[in-house]
Each structure stands twice: as C-alpha cells, then as structure tokens.
Write a protein that holds these residues in place. Sequence first.
Motif, short mmCIF file in Angstrom:
data_model
loop_
_atom_site.label_atom_id
_atom_site.label_comp_id
_atom_site.label_asym_id
_atom_site.label_seq_id
_atom_site.Cartn_x
_atom_site.Cartn_y
_atom_site.Cartn_z
N LEU A 205 2.24 -6.13 7.03
CA LEU A 205 3.32 -5.04 6.92
C LEU A 205 3.00 -3.57 6.90
O LEU A 205 1.62 -3.41 6.59
N THR A 206 3.88 -2.65 7.06
CA THR A 206 3.24 -1.33 7.37
C THR A 206 4.06 -0.45 6.45
O THR A 206 5.30 -0.60 6.31
N PHE A 207 3.27 0.57 5.81
CA PHE A 207 3.78 1.46 4.74
C PHE A 207 3.39 2.84 4.61
O PHE A 207 2.43 2.99 5.23
N ALA A 208 4.28 3.67 4.39
CA ALA A 208 3.97 5.13 4.42
C ALA A 208 2.91 5.25 3.28
O ALA A 208 3.07 4.91 2.25
N CYS A 209 1.79 6.05 3.77
CA CYS A 209 0.66 6.44 2.88
C CYS A 209 1.22 7.20 1.59
O CYS A 209 0.65 7.23 0.54
N ARG A 210 2.09 8.17 2.07
CA ARG A 210 2.54 9.17 0.95
C ARG A 210 2.90 8.56 -0.35
O ARG A 210 2.49 8.89 -1.51
N TYR A 211 3.77 7.39 -0.28
CA TYR A 211 4.41 6.80 -1.34
C TYR A 211 3.17 5.80 -2.29
O TYR A 211 3.09 5.74 -3.46
N LEU A 212 2.24 5.07 -1.25
CA LEU A 212 1.09 4.49 -1.87
C LEU A 212 0.41 5.30 -2.69
O LEU A 212 -0.04 4.96 -3.79
N ASN A 213 0.03 6.45 -2.25
CA ASN A 213 -0.75 7.29 -3.04
C ASN A 213 -0.04 7.97 -4.51
O ASN A 213 -0.69 8.15 -5.37
#
Lengths: 257, 14
Positions: A205-213
């Motif tokens: 799956l691919t996710f936005a880094c901004r939210y993970l951070n």
Amino acid sequence: MFEARLVQSAILKKVLEAIKDLLTEATFDCSDSGIQLQAMDNAHVSLVSLNLRSDGFDKYRCDRNLSMGMNLGNMTKIMKCAGAEDTVTMKAQDNADVVAFMFESKNQEKVSDYEMKLMNLDQEHLGIPETDYSCIVKMPSQEFARICRDLSQFGESMAISCTKEGVKFSSAGDIGSANIKLAQTANVDAEEEAVVIEMQEPVSLTFACRYLNSFTKATPLSAQVQLSMSADVPLVVEYKIGELGHIRYYLAPKIED
Amino acid sequence: NRKQASLLNFFKKP
C-alpha cells in the motif's frame, strides 16, 4: 460530576503532543468506562482514535456521560504549566462549560488550578468496520519514526510492502529512491526491540509521508508500534499507552488515479 | 500517479 486523576501528568502531555499535529480541536467523550476521542483531520484523510480506560487512572469518577469539546492549542498551553513530575486531575461538573485542571507537585507543596472554557463541536463519529487484517507488523516505535523521517526526504508518499520474510518501506522522487527492508527478528533480548510479522496475505500500500510523520509524534508513548494492513483499506497505526489504553491512527491509502 | 483517498470512502458516516 467528572474527575480523572493521573499521577504522571507526563502521559497526558504526551497524548496531547500525539494528536495536536492532526487536530486543532476535539471532543473528549467521558463515560464510566473511560475517556474516548475520535476525530478526523480537516482533509478527512486520517482519523485519531484515543481510548483511555477508567481503570488505568489513579482515580476516576464519571457520574454522567459528558462530552467536552476542547481547543487543543489551549489545552497544550495549560498542560505546559504542569511540571513533569506533577499529578494532574481533570474535573468538570455535569453540563459544565469549563473543565478544571489541577496540578500537584510531589508532597503537594505547589498546587495549581487552571480552568479552560469548553466548546460545542460538531461530532461525527465514523463507523469503523471490523477488519481481519492481512498483515500485522509490530516493530520498535523509534525505528518506525526514523524510517518515516528518512523516507520523507525522497518523496511525498511511501510504499509499505509486507511479506512473510519482512516489511519493506520505499520512496522515490526527484533526488532518487530509497528502500528500507526489515526482517522479522529471530531472537531478541528485549521484547520491545522485536520486529514481528503476522501475515495472512502479502500486502503493498502507498501512503502520504506527511501523515505518517504526524503519527510518529506518539513515539514517546510506547516502545512498540503496530501497523495493520489489508489491500485497499486504511492503515491502522497503534501505540499502546501502558495500562491506560491506546491511540490508533487510521490513514486512507493513495490509490491509482 | 496516485491520488489520496478519503477516509469517508471506507468508513460509514453516522
């Protein structure tokens, strides 16, 4: 009457740090079973679900269900007034429009009282379906934070791919690409250093880094983090909060255009 | 190219 007391105010400070990146205001729902909060960020991409069990508090009383809408920036200002070693007590009367925070130093030599105005917030609790996740990864929370930080340098999004051999994090962009593979640990002395993978089916799956951070702001709450993934459904990132409860973040994936 | 999905595509509104 509502009253909740935590000997370690540091836990509440950390909880606040873990949510205030994503949310500017939120409703704390207090009941006999504890305190719960569920809120999405403005873009409706991520959701924070906080659960603090009543039996995890040093003292807890809630005679009537109470929803307290709080501005998290203002709550942060007040929590910064608590010493790291202070005990914190939150109090509110039934139907109150303020919540009180009392901070007590060891030996009660210093007692500080703060009151904060409550807000009426529109509540829309989403129904989160029960899901049997294809892959569950448990790993050190600091390692996850480090990986999210490092990969953010390469692109706005990162792919997380999980097989039974291990979990791979990758990102690509203008400057090049990055791949980090973590294998399941064979033997570790400390349980919190382990990487454990429970896999039914491989997932990517691919996710936005901004939210993970933003989620990794919860790292000080727990030595381990748990990632739950299935194809085409939101990722769940969970941090346990000792014996008190947990904070879960849900993140919608990036999908083919 | 990928686009960001919304949580509202997955979770039920009250």
